[in-house]
Design a protein around this motif. Structure first.
Motif, mmCIF file in Angstrom:
data_model
loop_
_atom_site.group_PDB
_atom_site.id
_atom_site.type_symbol
_atom_site.label_atom_id
_atom_site.label_comp_id
_atom_site.label_asym_id
_atom_site.label_seq_id
_atom_site.Cartn_x
_atom_site.Cartn_y
_atom_site.Cartn_z
ATOM 1 N N LYS A 139 0.806 -1.213 0.000
ATOM 2 C CA LYS A 139 0.000 0.000 0.000
ATOM 3 C C LYS A 139 0.844 1.269 0.000
ATOM 4 O O LYS A 139 0.417 2.316 -0.498
ATOM 5 N N GLY B 211 3.701 1.393 -1.533
ATOM 6 C CA GLY B 211 4.496 1.356 -2.756
ATOM 7 C C GLY B 211 5.951 1.036 -2.526
ATOM 8 O O GLY B 211 6.770 1.185 -3.442
ATOM 9 N N THR C 76 10.071 7.736 -1.316
ATOM 10 C CA THR C 76 8.835 7.613 -2.083
ATOM 11 C C THR C 76 7.751 6.928 -1.266
ATOM 12 O O THR C 76 6.601 7.383 -1.207
ATOM 13 N N ARG D 71 4.034 8.427 0.415
ATOM 14 C CA ARG D 71 2.735 7.787 0.213
ATOM 15 C C ARG D 71 2.117 7.352 1.535
ATOM 16 O O ARG D 71 0.899 7.446 1.725
ATOM 17 N N PRO E 259 -6.385 3.256 -0.855
ATOM 18 C CA PRO E 259 -6.211 3.189 -2.316
ATOM 19 C C PRO E 259 -4.862 2.619 -2.676
ATOM 20 O O PRO E 259 -3.881 2.741 -1.919
ATOM 21 N N ALA E 260 -4.789 1.986 -3.826
ATOM 22 C CA ALA E 260 -3.517 1.434 -4.305
ATOM 23 C C ALA E 260 -2.581 2.569 -4.672
ATOM 24 O O ALA E 260 -3.018 3.632 -5.127
ATOM 25 N N PRO E 261 -1.282 2.415 -4.462
ATOM 26 C CA PRO E 261 -0.326 3.481 -4.816
ATOM 27 C C PRO E 261 -0.325 3.721 -6.317
ATOM 28 O O PRO E 261 -0.496 2.798 -7.122
ATOM 29 N N VAL E 262 -0.113 4.970 -6.694
ATOM 30 C CA VAL E 262 -0.111 5.324 -8.118
ATOM 31 C C VAL E 262 1.342 5.503 -8.574
ATOM 32 O O VAL E 262 2.228 5.761 -7.790
#
Length: 464
Positions: free
Chosen positions: A35, A37, A122, A126, A461-464
């Motif tokens: 989640k 990323g 990163t 997130r 939400p899923a990582p973009v």
């Protein structure tokens, strides 16, 4: 047949069990890595270290190593705890493959550590976005800054390893310098920088502190808010009370709260402070503490050689029974001091804020039971990579608590308790309708906390 006198039931054991999973609660860490990323970021950043036709991804190997540390491992070989359960952890590299990867990363350590650092930054960004109000940078300002604690610790080397040296406590090993983001009274903390140093490295080496501050700032989300004003507070003990470091913090426009050693001249100036200028200090709960007072000494000293805006705040208190007074103490009272450039706030509040720096010692203790207690490799650069794995493991635990355990007591549990009550929960693999299901032990006391945490992560939400 004689009757057993044991207070435990008699069992007949065999090694024929199948589809049984120990450490099934570790799925909470795996979902956290997905989640945030982190898994994808490590694979992307370390793609250059993957050899042609290689079966195992370097990012996946490092993440597996970090997970093994999070569940209590203390050497590379402990990854076998994951290898035994491919239904949960997938394909896990063999010990020789793991060893070759660590050697390859150590051969170009600066490049490898920079890549791992970018992946961590990163994922941190997130994680903090997903945490919302529970994130440590939520609604920060000069009055309520994001706090970065810096402290050093000693790591004993039980064999002759590269760059290991005698320590100031007559031991032998290393003297890493660490930085942690404080999650406040309702949370734990997460590492943002660790600098591996020989055991004879100085406690108050300004250059090392500057390096750690730079590395820590690079790990914070790339938001302009961190670069403007004094929304980030760097908190250090007396080892940070040097001209060079305080000048650097001032130039970077950072807030600071740094321990400070009083000279004889400064101590003598306390005689000029009227009694009514001493304000009662607070205890850890923010209540007035009997036998402790604080005052400001700034206007009574010549601070022209120090950066502009530096304030000196002194605390005096009755020593605890049996405590030995130091030469710098006065009139039978224990004296301590710190410097800060914070202009707002009452003196007792600023002094309590500085004293809460002791939470950094809790973070170091947690890191030591998550791989920092012993640097298992021989080469110095290899142990630098190991230190990065320790940070990954500690961050996974911290992000898991921040995202999945926000509203429960487990939010503040240290690694030992997390392992005992959550991560060690057993499970059973069941297959039905072409799907693999993990059935967690229904009688585990904290299984409801684990399931609720998994559901909370699934809703993100899923990582973009």
């Amino acid at each position: 047949m004689s009757k057993s006198t044991s207070c435990y039931p008699q069992l007949s054991a065999s090694s024929t069990g199948t589809s049984v999973v120990s450490h099934a609660g570790t799925v909470l860490l795996l979902r956290t890595a997905e989640k945030t990323g982190l898994a994808a970021a490590l694979s992307t950043e370390l793609a250059g270290f993957r050899k042609p036709l290689a079966h195992h991804d370097p990012g996946k190997i490092l993440l597996d190593l970090a997970v093994s540390l999070a569940i209590g491992g203390d050497c590379l070989a402990d990854i076998d705890q994951l290898r035994a359960h491919p239904e949960i952890f997938g394909s896990v590299a063999s010990d020789p493959t793991v060893s070759r990867l660590i050697s390859a990363l150590a051969a170009d350590a600066d490049t490898a550590l920079a890549a791992i650092g970018r992946a961590r930054a990163t994922a941190r960004s997130r994680a903090w976005i997903a945490a919302g109000p529970a994130a440590p940078d939520h609604d920060i300002d000069e009055h309520h800054p994001l706090i970065v604690d810096i402290d050093a610790t000693l790591v004993t080397a039980h064999s002759d390893k590269e760059s290991a040296a005698p320590t100031f406590k007559r031991g032998f090993g290393f003297h890493p310098l660490c930085a942690f983001v404080d999650h406040g009274t309702d949370g734990t903390g997460e590492p943002v920088a660790m600098l591996l140093r020989p055991g004879n490295a100085g406690s108050n080496t300004a250059a090392d502190h500057v390096t750690v501050v730079q590395d820590a700032l690079a790990q914070l989300p790339s938001d302009p808010a961190y670069r403007v004003g004094k929304k980030v507070l760097v908190r250090i003990d007396g080892a940070g009370g040097t001209h060079s470091l305080i000048e650097y913090l001032t130039e970077r426009r950072l807030s600071y709260s740094v321990g400070f050693s009083l000279t004889d001249t400064m101590t003598a100036a306390l005689d000029l402070v009227p009694e009514q200028a001493w304000t009662p200090a607070y205890d850890s709960d923010g209540q007035v503490r009997d036998g402790a007072w604080v005052t400001e000494l700034t206007d009574l000293l010549d601070l022209s050689t120090w950066p502009k805006g530096m304030r000196i705040i002194v605390r005096k208190e009755r020593p605890h029974p049996g405590a030995q007074l130091r030469f710098t103490d006065r009139d039978g009272l224990r004296l301590t001091a710190f410097v800060t450039n914070t202009r707002c706030g009452q003196l007792p509040d600023l002094e309590l804020r500085h004293r809460r720096r002791a939470r950094c010692e809790d973070r170091i203790r947690a890191a030591k039971v998550t791989g920092l207690q012993n640097l298992p490799l021989h080469g110095f650069d290899q142990n630098r990579i190991w230190l990065a794995l320790v940070q990954l493991a500690c961050e996974l635990l911290a992000w898991m608590q921040m995202l999945a355990l926000t509203d429960v007591a487990a939010r503040r549990w240290e690694p030992k308790r997390l392992r005992l009550r959550l991560l060690s929960i057993a499970g059973k693999i069941a297959r039905h309708a072409r799907r693999v299901r993990l059935r967690l032990a229904a009688t585990a006391p904290a299984v409801d906390v684990l399931v609720a945490g998994l559901n909370r992560l699934a809703a993100l939400p899923a990582p973009v």
